[in-house]
Scaffold this motif. Structure first.
Motif, PDB file in Angstrom:
ATOM      1  N   LEU A 101       9.650   9.035  -9.084  1.00  0.00           N
ATOM      2  CA  LEU A 101       9.635   8.872  -7.632  1.00  0.00           C
ATOM      3  C   LEU A 101       8.210   8.693  -7.137  1.00  0.00           C
ATOM      4  CD1 LEU A 101      10.999   8.946  -4.835  1.00  0.00           C
ATOM      5  CD2 LEU A 101      10.834  11.455  -4.927  1.00  0.00           C
ATOM      6  N   GLY A 102       7.287   9.466  -7.695  1.00  0.00           N
ATOM      7  CA  GLY A 102       5.881   9.325  -7.314  1.00  0.00           C
ATOM      8  C   GLY A 102       5.338   7.947  -7.629  1.00  0.00           C
ATOM      9  N   LEU A 103       5.748   7.393  -8.775  1.00  0.00           N
ATOM     10  CA  LEU A 103       5.309   6.042  -9.133  1.00  0.00           C
ATOM     11  C   LEU A 103       5.830   5.023  -8.133  1.00  0.00           C
ATOM     12  CD1 LEU A 103       3.828   4.230 -11.120  1.00  0.00           C
ATOM     13  CD2 LEU A 103       5.919   4.112 -12.495  1.00  0.00           C
ATOM     14  N   GLY A 104       7.041   5.237  -7.639  1.00  0.00           N
ATOM     15  CA  GLY A 104       7.583   4.360  -6.611  1.00  0.00           C
ATOM     16  C   GLY A 104       6.775   4.427  -5.321  1.00  0.00           C
ATOM     17  N   LEU A 105       6.312   5.633  -4.959  1.00  0.00           N
ATOM     18  CA  LEU A 105       5.473   5.776  -3.763  1.00  0.00           C
ATOM     19  C   LEU A 105       4.135   5.068  -3.950  1.00  0.00           C
ATOM     20  CD1 LEU A 105       6.083   9.538  -2.838  1.00  0.00           C
ATOM     21  CD2 LEU A 105       7.102   7.520  -1.776  1.00  0.00           C
ATOM     22  N   VAL A 106       3.556   5.209  -5.137  1.00  0.00           N
ATOM     23  CA  VAL A 106       2.298   4.529  -5.430  1.00  0.00           C
ATOM     24  C   VAL A 106       2.461   3.013  -5.314  1.00  0.00           C
ATOM     25  CG1 VAL A 106       0.648   3.993  -7.267  1.00  0.00           C
ATOM     26  CG2 VAL A 106       1.382   6.346  -6.900  1.00  0.00           C
ATOM     27  N   ALA A 107       3.603   2.515  -5.798  1.00  0.00           N
ATOM     28  CA  ALA A 107       3.846   1.078  -5.798  1.00  0.00           C
ATOM     29  C   ALA A 107       4.020   0.510  -4.398  1.00  0.00           C
ATOM     30  CB  ALA A 107       5.078   0.761  -6.643  1.00  0.00           C
ATOM     31  N   ASN A 108       4.681   1.248  -3.533  1.00  0.00           N
ATOM     32  CA  ASN A 108       5.094   0.679  -2.245  1.00  0.00           C
ATOM     33  C   ASN A 108       4.214   1.053  -1.065  1.00  0.00           C
ATOM     34  OD1 ASN A 108       7.780  -0.673  -2.933  1.00  0.00           O
ATOM     35  ND2 ASN A 108       8.078   1.359  -3.801  1.00  0.00           N
ATOM     36  N   PHE A 109       3.331   2.044  -1.238  1.00  0.00           N
ATOM     37  CA  PHE A 109       2.444   2.453  -0.148  1.00  0.00           C
ATOM     38  C   PHE A 109       1.001   2.335  -0.636  1.00  0.00           C
ATOM     39  CE2 PHE A 109       6.466   4.588   0.523  1.00  0.00           C
ATOM     40  CZ  PHE A 109       6.711   4.383   1.873  1.00  0.00           C
ATOM     41  N   GLN A 110       0.349   1.225  -0.281  1.00  0.00           N
ATOM     42  CA  GLN A 110      -1.016   0.979  -0.740  1.00  0.00           C
ATOM     43  C   GLN A 110      -1.985   1.971  -0.088  1.00  0.00           C
ATOM     44  OE1 GLN A 110       1.037  -1.730   0.146  1.00  0.00           O
ATOM     45  NE2 GLN A 110       1.430  -2.023  -2.030  1.00  0.00           N
ATOM     46  N   GLU A 111      -3.057   2.284  -0.813  1.00  0.00           N
ATOM     47  CA  GLU A 111      -3.994   3.305  -0.348  1.00  0.00           C
ATOM     48  C   GLU A 111      -4.712   2.910   0.929  1.00  0.00           C
ATOM     49  OE1 GLU A 111      -7.140   4.016  -3.074  1.00  0.00           O
ATOM     50  OE2 GLU A 111      -7.580   1.891  -3.407  1.00  0.00           O
ATOM     51  N   THR A 112      -4.894   1.603   1.162  1.00  0.00           N
ATOM     52  CA  THR A 112      -5.587   1.171   2.378  1.00  0.00           C
ATOM     53  C   THR A 112      -4.672   1.173   3.589  1.00  0.00           C
ATOM     54  OG1 THR A 112      -5.140  -1.125   1.730  1.00  0.00           O
ATOM     55  CG2 THR A 112      -7.304  -0.229   1.175  1.00  0.00           C
ATOM     56  N   ASN A 113      -3.368   1.299   3.374  1.00  0.00           N
ATOM     57  CA  ASN A 113      -2.414   1.321   4.479  1.00  0.00           C
ATOM     58  C   ASN A 113      -1.977   2.744   4.820  1.00  0.00           C
ATOM     59  OD1 ASN A 113      -2.427  -1.505   4.654  1.00  0.00           O
ATOM     60  ND2 ASN A 113      -0.853  -1.693   3.083  1.00  0.00           N
ATOM     61  N   LEU A 114      -1.456   3.449   3.831  1.00  0.00           N
ATOM     62  CA  LEU A 114      -1.019   4.834   4.009  1.00  0.00           C
ATOM     63  C   LEU A 114      -1.580   5.659   2.851  1.00  0.00           C
ATOM     64  CD1 LEU A 114       2.697   4.288   5.108  1.00  0.00           C
ATOM     65  CD2 LEU A 114       0.860   5.234   6.511  1.00  0.00           C
ATOM     66  N   GLU A 115      -2.835   6.045   2.987  1.00  0.00           N
ATOM     67  CA  GLU A 115      -3.520   6.725   1.880  1.00  0.00           C
ATOM     68  C   GLU A 115      -2.859   8.054   1.538  1.00  0.00           C
ATOM     69  OE1 GLU A 115      -8.040   8.038   0.514  1.00  0.00           O
ATOM     70  OE2 GLU A 115      -7.605   7.589   2.621  1.00  0.00           O
ATOM     71  N   GLY A 116      -2.405   8.791   2.559  1.00  0.00           N
ATOM     72  CA  GLY A 116      -1.786  10.092   2.310  1.00  0.00           C
ATOM     73  C   GLY A 116      -0.549   9.984   1.442  1.00  0.00           C
ATOM     74  N   VAL A 117       0.320   9.033   1.766  1.00  0.00           N
ATOM     75  CA  VAL A 117       1.547   8.838   0.987  1.00  0.00           C
ATOM     76  C   VAL A 117       1.205   8.341  -0.412  1.00  0.00           C
ATOM     77  CG1 VAL A 117       3.748   7.605   0.857  1.00  0.00           C
ATOM     78  CG2 VAL A 117       2.865   8.349   3.082  1.00  0.00           C
ATOM     79  N   HIS A 118       0.255   7.425  -0.486  1.00  0.00           N
ATOM     80  CA  HIS A 118      -0.154   6.867  -1.783  1.00  0.00           C
ATOM     81  C   HIS A 118      -0.702   7.962  -2.701  1.00  0.00           C
ATOM     82  CE1 HIS A 118      -1.640   3.693  -4.521  1.00  0.00           C
ATOM     83  NE2 HIS A 118      -2.662   4.521  -4.726  1.00  0.00           N
TER      84      HIS A 118
END
Length: 244
Positions: A101-118
């Motif tokens: 699930l964490g890998l899915g969050l990394v894939a879909n929420f880029q660090e420059t857009n939503l750093e907290g979620v990423h």
């Protein structure tokens, strides 16, 4: 009937590593990152790299999810539901799925857009992933797998722990020392915190590579594993007669 399920862990390893390499090359060619040791997430945070990064890491997350379930069922089968192994097996499945699930969050929420979620996704992927590695190392010893394989898994688990800790500490130091004028995607050797950044980047790449290669240790077991799906369709016939 599907014979030989080893393509699932192979898919996790190859798809993930290929994605990292391709997005790195594209981001360097397009001058989106500094070619010298960028963070993995930096190579997949800007279009068009972010599209490939998201799409293929989603595939990798699904393949990892399936691999962990197959491994869970395989252990249940060979251990004959032995009670002493059941707890480790169930916990490893839970940790593994949280990691996916964490890998899915990394894939879909880029660090420059939503750093907290990423970053939350990255912490879940590595944190739960390392716990998954240790639990399967314990299972290897308890199930009397070959001593060499058990030692390899233990060495990979310890290595991943060390590199993950190094990544976390070096990242915090780099952020603390970095000046506001520093472009986080284009670090320069003259920037404050650059040595810590290089240490963090190397640690991140090593952590991810070792974690992914851990899945390769399942390949031989999965070659002897098959799966079948049976569909049952029940037809209910209703009588047209009316009972009085």
């Amino acid at each position: 009937m599907c014979n030989g399920l080893h393509f699932f862990p192979i898919c996790v390893v190859l798809v993930s590593l290929t994605t990292f390499c391709v997005t790195y090359i594209l981001s360097v060619v397009r001058n989106d990152v500094n070619p010298v040791l960028p963070y993995i997430s930096d190579t997949g945070t800007t279009p068009y790299e972010s599209c490939l990064f998201s799409f293929f890491l989603n595939i990798s997350a699904i393949a990892a999810f399936c691999t962990m379930y197959i491994r869970y069922r395989w252990i249940r089968m060979v251990s004959n539901e032995e009670r002493s192994l059941r707890c480790y097996n169930i916990l490893s499945l839970m940790f593994g799925w949280f990691s996916s699930l964490g890998l899915g969050l990394v894939a879909n929420f880029q660090e420059t857009n939503l750093e907290g979620v990423h970053m939350t996704g990255a912490a879940m992927t590595i944190g739960f992933g390392i716990l998954y590695m240790y639990l399967h190392t314990v299972l290897s010893y308890k199930m009397s797998d070959t001593l060499t394989l058990s030692r390899v898994r233990l060495a990979m688990s310890i290595s991943c722990t060390i590199t993950a800790a190094s990544f976390l500490i070096a990242t915090l130091v780099a952020k603390a020392q970095r000046s506001s004028a520093t472009d986080p995607l284009h670090w320069k050797s003259s920037d404050k915190g650059y040595p810590a950044h290089v240490t963090a980047a190397i640690s991140e790449w090593l952590t991810c590579i070792v974690f992914l290669l851990f899945f390769a240790t399942f390949v031989q077991d999965f070659k002897r594993t098959s799966a079948s799906v049976t569909f049952h369709i029940n037809l209910i016939e209703e009588s047209d007669s009316i009972k009085v």
